[in-house]
Design a protein around this motif. Structure first.
Motif, PDB file in Angstrom:
ATOM      1  N   ILE A  26      39.875  12.473  -6.079  1.00 44.13           N
ATOM      2  CA  ILE A  26      39.388  11.089  -5.962  1.00 44.13           C
ATOM      3  C   ILE A  26      40.451  10.133  -6.483  1.00 44.13           C
ATOM      4  O   ILE A  26      40.787   9.126  -5.847  1.00 44.13           O
ATOM      5  N   LEU A  27      41.012  10.495  -7.643  1.00 46.73           N
ATOM      6  CA  LEU A  27      42.049   9.638  -8.237  1.00 46.73           C
ATOM      7  C   LEU A  27      43.213   9.467  -7.282  1.00 46.73           C
ATOM      8  O   LEU A  27      43.689   8.357  -7.013  1.00 46.73           O
ATOM      9  N   VAL A  28      43.706  10.608  -6.743  1.00 43.58           N
ATOM     10  CA  VAL A  28      44.868  10.574  -5.859  1.00 43.58           C
ATOM     11  C   VAL A  28      44.587   9.719  -4.633  1.00 43.58           C
ATOM     12  O   VAL A  28      45.428   8.929  -4.198  1.00 43.58           O
ATOM     13  N   LEU A  29      43.384   9.862  -4.093  1.00 41.00           N
ATOM     14  CA  LEU A  29      43.089   9.182  -2.835  1.00 41.00           C
ATOM     15  C   LEU A  29      42.842   7.694  -3.017  1.00 41.00           C
ATOM     16  O   LEU A  29      43.176   6.893  -2.150  1.00 41.00           O
ATOM     17  N   VAL A  30      42.267   7.334  -4.143  1.00 36.45           N
ATOM     18  CA  VAL A  30      41.852   5.939  -4.285  1.00 36.45           C
ATOM     19  C   VAL A  30      42.965   5.065  -4.824  1.00 36.45           C
ATOM     20  O   VAL A  30      43.085   3.896  -4.464  1.00 36.45           O
ATOM     21  N   GLN A  31      43.827   5.642  -5.687  1.00 37.37           N
ATOM     22  CA  GLN A  31      44.741   4.780  -6.431  1.00 37.37           C
ATOM     23  C   GLN A  31      45.826   4.153  -5.571  1.00 37.37           C
ATOM     24  O   GLN A  31      46.482   3.213  -6.009  1.00 37.37           O
ATOM     25  N   ARG A  32      46.037   4.622  -4.332  1.00 35.66           N
ATOM     26  CA  ARG A  32      47.193   4.181  -3.542  1.00 35.66           C
ATOM     27  C   ARG A  32      47.264   2.665  -3.384  1.00 35.66           C
ATOM     28  O   ARG A  32      48.319   2.070  -3.464  1.00 35.66           O
ATOM     29  N   HIS A  33      46.132   2.058  -3.160  1.00 35.06           N
ATOM     30  CA  HIS A  33      46.161   0.635  -2.806  1.00 35.06           C
ATOM     31  C   HIS A  33      46.013  -0.275  -4.016  1.00 35.06           C
ATOM     32  O   HIS A  33      45.986  -1.474  -3.863  1.00 35.06           O
ATOM     33  N   CYS A  34      45.850   0.309  -5.213  1.00 32.40           N
ATOM     34  CA  CYS A  34      45.492  -0.529  -6.351  1.00 32.40           C
ATOM     35  C   CYS A  34      46.718  -0.964  -7.143  1.00 32.40           C
ATOM     36  O   CYS A  34      47.809  -0.392  -7.017  1.00 32.40           O
ATOM     37  N   GLY A  48      42.779  -6.762  -3.501  1.00 30.74           N
ATOM     38  CA  GLY A  48      41.549  -7.063  -4.229  1.00 30.74           C
ATOM     39  C   GLY A  48      40.371  -6.275  -3.690  1.00 30.74           C
ATOM     40  O   GLY A  48      39.587  -5.692  -4.441  1.00 30.74           O
ATOM     41  N   LEU A  49      40.297  -6.216  -2.365  1.00 31.51           N
ATOM     42  CA  LEU A  49      39.201  -5.467  -1.748  1.00 31.51           C
ATOM     43  C   LEU A  49      39.261  -4.001  -2.127  1.00 31.51           C
ATOM     44  O   LEU A  49      38.256  -3.372  -2.449  1.00 31.51           O
ATOM     45  N   TRP A  50      40.456  -3.445  -2.074  1.00 31.90           N
ATOM     46  CA  TRP A  50      40.582  -2.026  -2.419  1.00 31.90           C
ATOM     47  C   TRP A  50      40.207  -1.782  -3.864  1.00 31.90           C
ATOM     48  O   TRP A  50      39.656  -0.752  -4.208  1.00 31.90           O
ATOM     49  N   GLU A  51      40.515  -2.771  -4.717  1.00 33.01           N
ATOM     50  CA  GLU A  51      40.151  -2.584  -6.120  1.00 33.01           C
ATOM     51  C   GLU A  51      38.640  -2.602  -6.306  1.00 33.01           C
ATOM     52  O   GLU A  51      38.092  -1.784  -7.050  1.00 33.01           O
ATOM     53  N   VAL A  52      37.977  -3.521  -5.607  1.00 34.25           N
ATOM     54  CA  VAL A  52      36.515  -3.536  -5.672  1.00 34.25           C
ATOM     55  C   VAL A  52      35.970  -2.194  -5.189  1.00 34.25           C
ATOM     56  O   VAL A  52      35.077  -1.590  -5.790  1.00 34.25           O
ATOM     57  N   TYR A  53      36.591  -1.732  -4.110  1.00 28.91           N
ATOM     58  CA  TYR A  53      36.164  -0.456  -3.539  1.00 28.91           C
ATOM     59  C   TYR A  53      36.327   0.675  -4.544  1.00 28.91           C
ATOM     60  O   TYR A  53      35.435   1.510  -4.733  1.00 28.91           O
ATOM     61  N   SER A  54      37.494   0.690  -5.240  1.00 29.94           N
ATOM     62  CA  SER A  54      37.701   1.798  -6.178  1.00 29.94           C
ATOM     63  C   SER A  54      36.755   1.675  -7.369  1.00 29.94           C
ATOM     64  O   SER A  54      36.356   2.687  -7.952  1.00 29.94           O
ATOM     65  N   GLY A  55      36.381   0.419  -7.718  1.00 35.22           N
ATOM     66  CA  GLY A  55      35.378   0.260  -8.767  1.00 35.22           C
ATOM     67  C   GLY A  55      34.057   0.895  -8.363  1.00 35.22           C
ATOM     68  O   GLY A  55      33.428   1.610  -9.147  1.00 35.22           O
ATOM     69  N   VAL A  56      33.673   0.659  -7.115  1.00 38.31           N
ATOM     70  CA  VAL A  56      32.416   1.249  -6.620  1.00 38.31           C
ATOM     71  C   VAL A  56      32.521   2.769  -6.643  1.00 38.31           C
ATOM     72  O   VAL A  56      31.582   3.473  -7.036  1.00 38.31           O
ATOM     73  N   VAL A  57      33.686   3.269  -6.218  1.00 36.29           N
ATOM     74  CA  VAL A  57      33.873   4.727  -6.204  1.00 36.29           C
ATOM     75  C   VAL A  57      33.727   5.305  -7.598  1.00 36.29           C
ATOM     76  O   VAL A  57      33.061   6.331  -7.796  1.00 36.29           O
ATOM     77  N   LEU A  58      34.305   4.627  -8.567  1.00 35.41           N
ATOM     78  CA  LEU A  58      34.223   5.122  -9.946  1.00 35.41           C
ATOM     79  C   LEU A  58      32.767   5.149 -10.421  1.00 35.41           C
ATOM     80  O   LEU A  58      32.312   6.118 -11.038  1.00 35.41           O
ATOM     81  N   LEU A  59      32.036   4.098 -10.081  1.00 37.22           N
ATOM     82  CA  LEU A  59      30.633   4.039 -10.483  1.00 37.22           C
ATOM     83  C   LEU A  59      29.844   5.181  -9.838  1.00 37.22           C
ATOM     84  O   LEU A  59      29.049   5.867 -10.494  1.00 37.22           O
ATOM     85  N   VAL A  60      30.117   5.388  -8.555  1.00 39.61           N
ATOM     86  CA  VAL A  60      29.400   6.461  -7.852  1.00 39.61           C
ATOM     87  C   VAL A  60      29.755   7.819  -8.449  1.00 39.61           C
ATOM     88  O   VAL A  60      28.903   8.693  -8.601  1.00 39.61           O
ATOM     89  N   ALA A  61      31.036   7.972  -8.816  1.00 42.70           N
ATOM     90  CA  ALA A  61      31.462   9.237  -9.418  1.00 42.70           C
ATOM     91  C   ALA A  61      30.702   9.492 -10.710  1.00 42.70           C
ATOM     92  O   ALA A  61      30.342  10.628 -11.029  1.00 42.70           O
ATOM     93  N   LEU A  62      30.431   8.427 -11.433  1.00 46.75           N
ATOM     94  CA  LEU A  62      29.674   8.589 -12.683  1.00 46.75           C
ATOM     95  C   LEU A  62      28.224   8.991 -12.384  1.00 46.75           C
ATOM     96  O   LEU A  62      27.649   9.833 -13.064  1.00 46.75           O
ATOM     97  N   LEU A  63      27.655   8.401 -11.337  1.00 44.83           N
ATOM     98  CA  LEU A  63      26.241   8.622 -11.075  1.00 44.83           C
ATOM     99  C   LEU A  63      25.965   9.944 -10.372  1.00 44.83           C
ATOM    100  O   LEU A  63      24.921  10.536 -10.560  1.00 44.83           O
ATOM    101  N   PHE A  64      26.907  10.390  -9.550  1.00 46.81           N
ATOM    102  CA  PHE A  64      26.694  11.636  -8.818  1.00 46.81           C
ATOM    103  C   PHE A  64      26.599  12.808  -9.771  1.00 46.81           C
ATOM    104  O   PHE A  64      27.288  12.849 -10.782  1.00 46.81           O
ATOM    105  N   ARG A  65      25.764  13.751  -9.415  1.00 51.81           N
ATOM    106  CA  ARG A  65      25.698  14.968 -10.210  1.00 51.81           C
ATOM    107  C   ARG A  65      26.983  15.761 -10.022  1.00 51.81           C
ATOM    108  O   ARG A  65      27.690  15.583  -9.029  1.00 51.81           O
TER     109      ARG A  65
END
Lengths: 219, 972
Positions: B693-701, B781-798
């Protein structure tokens, strides 16, 4: 020339279609307690076998197969083995696709593979008969506007119909009707067979209907 | 009125969600419930009026009438199985008792839904369970409402139960002895009953119980198999008759002089339609047999026509007979025939208790209870009862007393009847008027969306809604008038509850105005569309579909139609997986065609001999020569591999969570991972997924966000470790499992930080002068918002679902990189694909169309206790993570492609709205049509809630689309 070819195709298709019916009816006399649902594998291989035999015979008699460049025996044998290899590969390909579609991986692998064999018989075998083991020609036929003869068009139609039939055949599986034909893979094999029959019927009709628009380039 | 596509889509969705809310309000009537959460107590029972001093009547509870009660509940015991000529043939003993014995027989009317579980609730609570009750209680099957069984248990009665295990689930730990039988295999109709009967002999011999409940399922199963006229019905009824005979004989033999009599109740929970099913409201389904047998009753002399009672009347009758308080929400009234052998004083007392309970419920549920006739009658009857008591206590034994008593009894009975019917009117009924109004609205919105399609997907992406002109037209005023007249007519004549009629007039009128304007605008648009389609027939023939377009259209239509079948709703994930696979294969074929054809350079002779109807492929005609030079060999293979990799990912994810109904019990990979023995695997898998997840998301941030993201994902892992899902990689001192609040809050801080940076970048891009810079900043900016959402989902997912998230991101990345960009799919196609992927990932997460699969535990992540608002938002977020992430990705992708796709965002949001509207509207219409279907509350209603929630989420997403699209249009 058109009418002759279309008539030939129609009769060839009629023979193939009747072979499917024969394969459904005949084993009832030979096999004990034969039924399409109950002894599905027997039916499936009967149909696959009869389609194979009839297809090869019909196309060999009609001489549709592309002219071979060399007429030596060793070339013929290598062609034969390449055809067999392609057929096997196509079985494996269909098996993989069916598993990707969600068929269980280990459980009932035989049933899945039999479906793949049937699908290969309905599609790949005809390709082999009409086009020979020549991947370039296959790609040509199945790319857009690639048909160069009536037979190519009929090949496109029957192959498409068989695959779409199998695809549609998967739809009733989740219904909770508890019918014998909902058992894996009966609905899919029936769908594929019915699709193939529809294709056999539709191909000459469609070509006849569109014979004005169809113009084939020659190589 | 000219609107841009995205604003148009947003407005349509908002209207739609409002109408769906109205529809839900009409579909799920508010249940009548008393506001007290406690259960009825003996002390709540009112004192007998005018007894002078309390010493005379110290015991408030009514006297016990029956020593033992045996309830034989025969599933689907239709009234004519006992009371018609069939009954004489197949149930001779019961008929004998009914005609000659000391018994009372009734036709008990059940309320729809005539399905077992709500009926059991009705029999035990005396209330009429609405659909919303059933849906709300799906998580906790335990019946928490005040009910007869609970009252009996707390009064110290010993209860034994054999039969349908619905009872065991509804009343856990209530029974001294129990044996539940599952009704899963409908085709079995002997074993289910033998399972009940085998206990009978030993139980009847014993003396250590007070209430025995037997629930026989066989008759219902036979009905489902072969209908009410099947040859199997007779033997089954005879078997039931034998059982009744056996029980009755045993009860009689137990009775001795001086003890209280016993009671045998034979009843059905619902009837059986002529086809053998149930659930609806036909006469055969709602008329059930009810036979009460006890030596306390007077012996019958001949066959009387059985009286008609409500099914809910049994609950108060039994409660009073057993000396228990009537359960609080009961709307039933006691059956007077049962008590007719008692003295007048006792009879009046019973009636008073029942009336008091009903009037309490009426006061609670109806704000204008004073206006109800029944309430007033009850007050009068109670007063008359008081004066009767005075005479009685004075020792008056004359004719006057008995005549007066009869009068009071009649007054009481009338009052009970009026109150009971007033209460039951309020529930168990659909508010059809609201439903139909909501449905017309939602259909109008759909037609508007469909009519606007050519404009919305044009290059300008501007929709012209002729609202202003329609406001000035004559039909508009006529429609307004007509609508108001209709509203007045419906509201003045409606018998049932009606939400719209209870709204203030101003609101209703604005609704009517809006609706009429809408209709006029719709007609205007349709009229505008009509001549153009006639004028240019050549253009429409030139508009050809590629195979992919055909697939996308067929798939949407197929999926929408599949909602008509309950099995397809239960197994909706199969539909999506199937469609997604086909989509991937179609994309694969497209890729093959593109790369292999380019190789063979056959591109220029396109117009020759079109065999397939698709003449021109948008992808191919677009491809510029420049692109050819760029495409290296490796890229080709990567592009070819992408759909295959996607397919493989989908297949693996499919094995991760088994959902649905039919195959849900099969072992899946998720269970294997969670089984405790495989914690090491789970830890490794979770760690690898987080890394991916880290590798895939961080590219645009930006760099700051990258670091925050890395720390946040580390926090996610330590949260999972603290909760005890995964192993600590480092030696950990405290072994006990904590709630992980600190770790979760640590992650929340980073989520907020990343979201803040993203929003800051977005805002800064507004004030930048250079268009290129601002575009880049906006995208970041959009990608950063997106990665924020991803991080939140990662926390919530089992923990075992983290691979789903990783695969989701992987598929998004490779598809965007090699497929959507390279094959030049337009915005509409990309949107539909995103929507399909989103739907499939919704089910990959383990969701289903059953309320039970919603993971409520995520509402507690990072919170010490239950706080309602964040819990609901977090639960919604984690449930809809799949569709949401794909929608966010679509937003990022389309806004980064603005140079290639003109007005991509507008097209995207329009397609999103349309894709959501089609199934939602179809489903709303369908549910209205199927409102008496057998599975309406078990399958269709939960799905309706899911659809409504999904529409809400889509509306929120469309809001973001509109924001992003808006600042494009404001910029030059």
């Amino acid at each position: 020339m058109w009418d002759v070819e279309i008539r030939g195709m129609a009769s060839a298709h009629a023979i193939i279609a009747s072979s499917i019916f024969m394969a459904t009816v005949m084993p009832a006399a030979l096999v004990n307690k034969f039924s399409v649902y109950g002894t599905h594998m027997v039916w499936l291989y009967c149909v696959a076998g009869s389609i194979t035999v009839v297809n090869i015979a019909v196309f060999w008699l009609l001489g549709i197969s592309p002219p071979t460049k060399k007429n030596t025996l060793s070339y013929k044998i290598s062609r034969f083995f390449r055809s067999c290899l392609y057929f096997l590969l196509s079985c494996l390909f269909f098996h993989t696709v069916v598993v990707l579609y969600g068929a269980p991986l280990l459980e009932s692998a035989l049933e899945t593979f039999s479906l793949a064999v049937l699908l290969s018989t309905l599609t790949t075998l005809r390709c082999l008969c009409i086009l020979g083991p020549n991947v370039q020609a296959w790609i040509r036929v199945f790319s857009r506007d690639g048909a160069m003869s009536v037979w190519d068009t009929s090949l496109q139609i029957t192959t498409g119909c068989s695959v779409i039939g199998a695809w549609l055949g998967a739809f009733p599986i989740p219904l909770d009707w508890d019918r014998p034909w909902q058992v894996w893979p009966i609905s899919c094999t029936l769908g594929a067979t019915i699709g193939f029959l529809t294709g056999l019927l539709a191909a000459p009709v469609w070509i006849h209907w569109h014979r004005k628009q169809l113009t084939y380039k020659l190589k | 009125m000219k609107l841009s596509s995205s604003v148009f889509a947003l407005l349509c969705l908002i209207l739609e969600i409002v109408s769906i809310a109205l529809f839900l309000r009409g579909f799920f009537p508010v249940p009548v419930k008393s506001s007290f959460s406690a259960k009825s107590k003996v002390t709540d029972i009112p004192a007998e009026p005018q007894t002078g001093n309390n010493a005379v009547n110290s015991s408030r509870a009514p006297a016990l009438l029956f020593k033992r009660v045996v309830i034989v509940l025969i599933d689907a015991l239709r009234e004519d199985f006992v009371f018609s000529s069939d009954g004489r043939r197949f149930m001779p003993y019961t008929r004998h008792v009914v005609e000659k014995g000391s018994s009372h027989s009734f036709i008990a009317k059940a309320r729809p839904p005539t399905v077992t579980m709500p009926r059991i609730k009705a029999l035990t609570t005396g209330s009429i369970p609405g659909f919303i009750d059933v849906v709300m209680n799906l998580n906790s099957p335990v019946l928490l409402e005040d009910n007869l069984i609970w009252q009996a248990k707390s009064a110290g009665k010993r209860i034994i139960f054999y039969g349908d295990d619905t009872w065991v689930r509804l009343f856990p730990k209530h029974f001294m002895e129990q044996d539940g039988t599952t009704s899963f295999f409908v085709s079995d109709y002997t074993e289910v009953d033998n399972n009940v009967t085998r206990h009978l002999d030993s139980t009847l011999k014993r003396d250590d119980w007070d209430i025995l409940i037997l629930h026989y399922l066989g008759l219902d199963h036979i009905g489902h198999i072969s209908g009410p006229h099947s040859s199997l019905i007779g033997p089954k009824l005879m078997e039931m008759d034998d059982i009744i005979k056996k029980i009755h004989a045993s009860l009689i033999s137990k009775e001795s002089e001086g003890t209280l009599p016993n009671l045998l109740v034979v009843c059905g929970d619902h009837g059986m339609s002529e086809t053998g099913s149930h659930g609806g409201s036909s006469e055969q389904e709602i008329n059930t047999a009810l036979v009460l047998i006890s030596p306390a009753f007077r012996r019958k002399v001949g066959l009387e026509r059985p009286a008609v009672v409500e099914q809910v009347d049994l609950a108060p009758t039994l409660a009073l007979g057993l000396g228990l308080p009537i359960s609080q929400n009961s709307v039933g009234r006691l059956i007077p025939a049962v008590f007719e052998e008692l003295s007048m004083r006792e009879q009046l007392r019973m009636l008073q208790i029942n009336g008091h309970q009903l009037s309490q419920l009426l006061q609670d549920s109806n704000p204008v209870f004073h206006k109800e006739d029944g309430y007033e009658q009850f007050r009068v009857a109670e007063k008359a009862h008081g004066s009767w008591m005075k005479l009685y206590v004075d020792g008056n034994k004359s004719e006057v007393l008995s005549n007066m008593g009869k009068k009071v009894r009649k007054q009481y009975l009338d009052a009970l009847k009026a109150m009971s019917s007033a209460l039951s009117k309020q529930m168990g009924k659909y508010d059809l008027y609201s439903m139909i109004i909501a449905m017309t609205f939602i259909l109008q919105v759909l037609f508007l969306l469909l009519l606007a399609m050519p404009e919305a997907l044009s290059r300008d992406a501007v929709v012209d809604v002729p609202l202003a002109s329609s406001l000035l037209s004559l039909p508009f005023y006529l429609l307004c008038l007509f609508g108001s007249a209709l509203h007045v007519l419906v509201c003045t004549s409606a018998g049932g509850p009606c939400y719209l009629c209870s709204l203030p007039w101003v609101l209703v009128f604005s609704v009517i105005l809006l609706s009429s304007a809408f209709t006029c605008a719709l007609v205007g648009m349709a009229a505008r569309r009509l001549p153009t389609s006639n004028k240019t027939p050549t253009k429409s023939s030139g508009w050809a579909l590629s195979e992919l377009d055909a697939l996308l259209l067929t798939g949407t239509v197929f999926h929408t139609l599949s909602l008509g079948s309950s099995s397809f709703i239960e197994e909706e994930h199969q539909t999506w997986y199937f469609l997604l696979n086909t989509l991937c294969l179609a994309v694969f074929q497209d890729v093959c065609r593109r790369y292999f054809r380019e190789q063979r350079q056959r591109g220029e002779e396109e117009d020759e001999g079109p065999l397939l109807p698709s003449a021109s492929d948008a992808g191919l005609s677009f491809s510029p020569a420049m692109e050819l030079g760029v495409s290296a060999g490796s890229e080709k293979w990567l592009a070819l591999g992408t759909p295959l990799l996607t397919l493989t990912c989908c297949r693996l994810l499919r094995a991760l969570n088994q959902t649905g109904v039919q195959w849900a019990h099969l072992p899946d990979f998720g269970h294997w991972l969670n089984s405790g023995d495989h914690k090491v695997f789970l830890s490794v898998l979770a760690a690898v997924s987080l890394l991916l997840i880290l590798v895939l998301v961080q590219r645009h941030c930006s760099l700051v966000s990258k670091i925050a993201l890395a720390l946040g994902l580390l926090g996610v892992y330590s949260y999972r470790a603290a909760v005890g899902n995964v192993l600590f990689p480092w030696p950990h001192s405290s072994r006990q499992v904590s709630k992980g609040t600190v770790e979760a809050r640590f992650v929340y801080v980073f989520v907020l930080g990343i979201l803040f940076t993203g929003v800051k970048d977005l805002l800064r891009s507004q004030v930048m002068s250079s268009a290129v810079d601002s575009g880049r900043l906006k995208s970041r900016g959009l990608w950063e918002v997106y990665s924020g959402v991803v991080l939140l989902v990662a926390l919530l997912f089992r923990a075992h679902n983290l691979p789903t998230l990783a695969c989701c991101l992987l598929v998004q990345t490779i598809m965007a990189q090699f497929i959507w960009k390279k094959l030049h799919y337009d915005a509409a196609q990309t949107t539909i694909m995103h929507y399909w992927f989103g739907q499939a990932f919704f089910y990959f997460q383990g969701n289903s169309n059953n309320i039970g699969t919603v993971d409520i535990s995520v509402g507690f992540v990072g919170l010490e206790s239950y706080v309602e608002a964040p819990a609901i938002i977090l639960t919604a977020l984690s449930t809809y993570a799949g569709p949401l992430l794909w929608a966010c990705h679509l937003l990022c992708y389309l806004s980064s492609q603005t140079d290639r796709v003109v007005n991509g965002l507008g097209h995207g949001s329009y397609c999103f709205a349309l894709l959501r509207s089609i199934p939602a509207v179809f489903y709303v219409v369908l549910v209205t049509a199927l409102r008496y279907h057998l599975f309406i509350w078990s399958v269709f209603s939960p799905k309706l809630l899911y659809e409504a929630m999904h529409t809400l989420i889509t509306t929120v997403v469309c809001l973001f689309f509109t924001f992003m699209d808006q600042d494009r249009s404001t910029r030059p």
